[in-house]
Enzyme design. Structure first.
Site, PDB file in Angstrom:
ATOM      1  CG  HIS A   1      -7.521 -10.266  -5.455  1.00 11.45           C
ATOM      2  ND1 HIS A   1      -8.760  -9.704  -5.649  1.00 11.45           N
ATOM      3  CD2 HIS A   1      -7.095  -9.818  -4.252  1.00 11.45           C
ATOM      4  CE1 HIS A   1      -9.055  -8.946  -4.596  1.00 11.45           C
ATOM      5  NE2 HIS A   1      -8.061  -8.996  -3.739  1.00 11.45           N
TER       6      HIS A   1
ATOM      7  CE  LYS B   1      -3.610  -2.718   1.083  1.00 13.64           C
ATOM      8  NZ  LYS B   1      -4.743  -2.976   0.207  1.00 13.64           N
TER       9      LYS B   1
END
Length: 466
Positions: A285, A166
């Site tokens: 994912h 992130k």
């Protein structure tokens, strides 16, 4: 006289067959059906069977050119859902001939195609599928699977640790690679591209791949452990996706990643085949899954998407946390976690498993727990998911007050402490906090992490009650 009787007839005359005995080669489906008022459940169940197999709304003369009995779907059992008014579980059997071998795409186009827009139903949800072994064997499945992955990484007897880098969007490739290096150097096994990191103007894919590969090799050399970063190969075209996977292979990295629902099953299966042929692990994912699986009356349960992924191919898949910011009820989650990992799963309605499923030694998939988890969750995660899992802490690593590497150290220390305590026979459910506190005494990094996250809770009502 005309050779067939024209006109509209009730579906249930042809497609509701309660006396039918299912074959070992049938694909079986359990649908949660909410009929419109006035539509009897037999008609609704038969309509689902018809519209997802050979039927159409009226009799057609070309029906006479084939054997409907051989090819039609059959609604063979209906049971009311306890506690719900006018809602039923309808079981449908599909003959195997209806499906192209090795194609999840074709299987879904039939079973969850047009039928979901059907007017006679208020709502329709596919709860589970039984894939017959004859059909399972037409798929390659996961490129490598759990055991081969452990052997490639030389890591045994504990869950694997990951971290999503992130901020997910906006970093330059070099700064991104630096964050990867710090996390891996601190003690994580993997770092991860966020699912929406593909190849944007601020960071093109090739630059990211290069800097991440550098981070992997540097951290491997310094720690003596095998490291990986899930390089997201998802792209706008299948050709571009494969091009990215080829470049990853040329760099010699161990693992790539794909968003299998937004990318599509056809693309995913192609990538899985490439990964098996070239020794790459494949991390999956599930972006977009909640569009399909979040409402309890309509759509598809995630366990069906999980089964589809095991057929299409992937070595890791995100599977909820039970404890973090993204929902997942414990028994139901463990039900589809076992479906991903085990070779054989018994029917067990309390865990949402409607059918006994055999995978005939198709490799298993590692479930990934990710989303709002931190060091205080470690005992629960170790207990719930066991060794064959990947625990992913994004903010729970990068949010550490001292930086990324200490954040990684804190997670690794917490994990090793929990695994050791479990192996010594301690009860993680009862003593979890004590175990973490004891480890804090000799790990300042863990102590700092525990201080930051001691009050965080994500507690809301479960969403799938809508």
């Amino acid at each position: 006289s005309v050779g067939f009787k024209a006109g509209v007839k009730d579906y249930k005359l042809t497609y509701y067959t309660p006396e039918y005995e299912t074959l070992d080669t049938d694909i079986l489906a359990a649908f949660r059906v909410s009929p419109q008022p006035g539509v009897p459940p037999e008609e609704a169940g038969a309509a689902v069977a018809a519209e997802s197999s050979t039927g159409t709304w009226t009799t057609v003369w070309t029906d006479g050119l084939t054997s409907l009995d051989r090819y039609k779907g059959r609604c063979y059992h209906i049971e009311p859902v306890a506690g719900e008014e006018n809602q039923y579980i309808c079981y449908v059997a599909y003959p195997l001939d209806l499906f192209e071998e090795g194609s999840v795409t074709n299987m879904f186009t039939s079973i969850v195609g047009n039928v979901f827009g059907f007017k006679a139903l208020r709502a329709l949800r596919l709860e589970d599928l039984r894939i017959p072994v004859a059909y399972v064997k037409t798929f390659l499945g996961p490129p490598h699977g759990i055991q081969v992955e452990r052997d490639k990484l030389n890591k045994y007897g504990r869950p694997l640790l990951g971290c999503t880098i992130k901020p997910k969007l906006g970093l330059s490739a070099k700064n991104y690679g630096r964050a990867v290096y710090e996390c891996l150097r601190g003690g994580l096994d993997f770092t991860k591209d966020d699912e929406n990191v593909n190849s944007q103007p601020f960071m093109r894919w090739r630059d990211r791949f290069l800097f991440c590969a550098e981070a992997i090799y540097k951290s491997q050399a310094e720690t003596g452990e095998i490291k990986g970063h899930y390089l997201n190969a998802t792209a706008g075209t299948c050709e571009e996706m494969i091009k990215r996977a080829v470049f990853a292979r040329e760099l010699g990295v161990p693992i790539v990643m794909h968003d299998y629902l937004t990318g599509g099953f056809t693309a995913n299966t192609s990538l899985a085949h490439y990964c098996r042929d070239n020794g790459l692990l494949l991390h999956i994912h599930r972006a977009m899954h909640a569009v399909i699986d979040r409402q309890k009356n309509h759509g598809m349960h995630f366990r069906v998407l999980a089964k589809a992924l095991r057929l299409s191919g992937g070595d890791h898949i995100h599977a909820g946390t039970v404890v973090g910011k993204l929902e997942g009820e414990r028994e139901i989650t463990l039900g589809f976690v076992d479906l991903l990992r085990d070779d054989f799963t018994e029917k067990d309605r309390s865990r949402g498993i409607y059918f006994t499923q055999s995978w005939v030694s198709t490799p298993g998939v590692l479930p990934v727990a990710s989303g709002g988890i931190h060091v205080w969750h470690m005992p629960a995660l170790t207990e719930i998911f066991g060794d064959d899992s990947v625990l992913q802490f994004g903010g729970g690593t990068l949010g550490h007050p001292w930086g990324n590497a200490p954040g990684a150290v804190a997670n690794r220390v917490a994990l090793e402490a929990c695994v050791q305590a479990r192996n010594e026979g301690r009860d993680l459910a009862r003593e979890g906090n004590t175990i973490i506190r004891e480890a804090c005494k000799w790990s300042p990094e863990l102590a700092a992490a525990c201080e930051v996250w001691k009050e965080i809770k994500f507690e809301f009502q479960a969403m799938d009650t809508i």
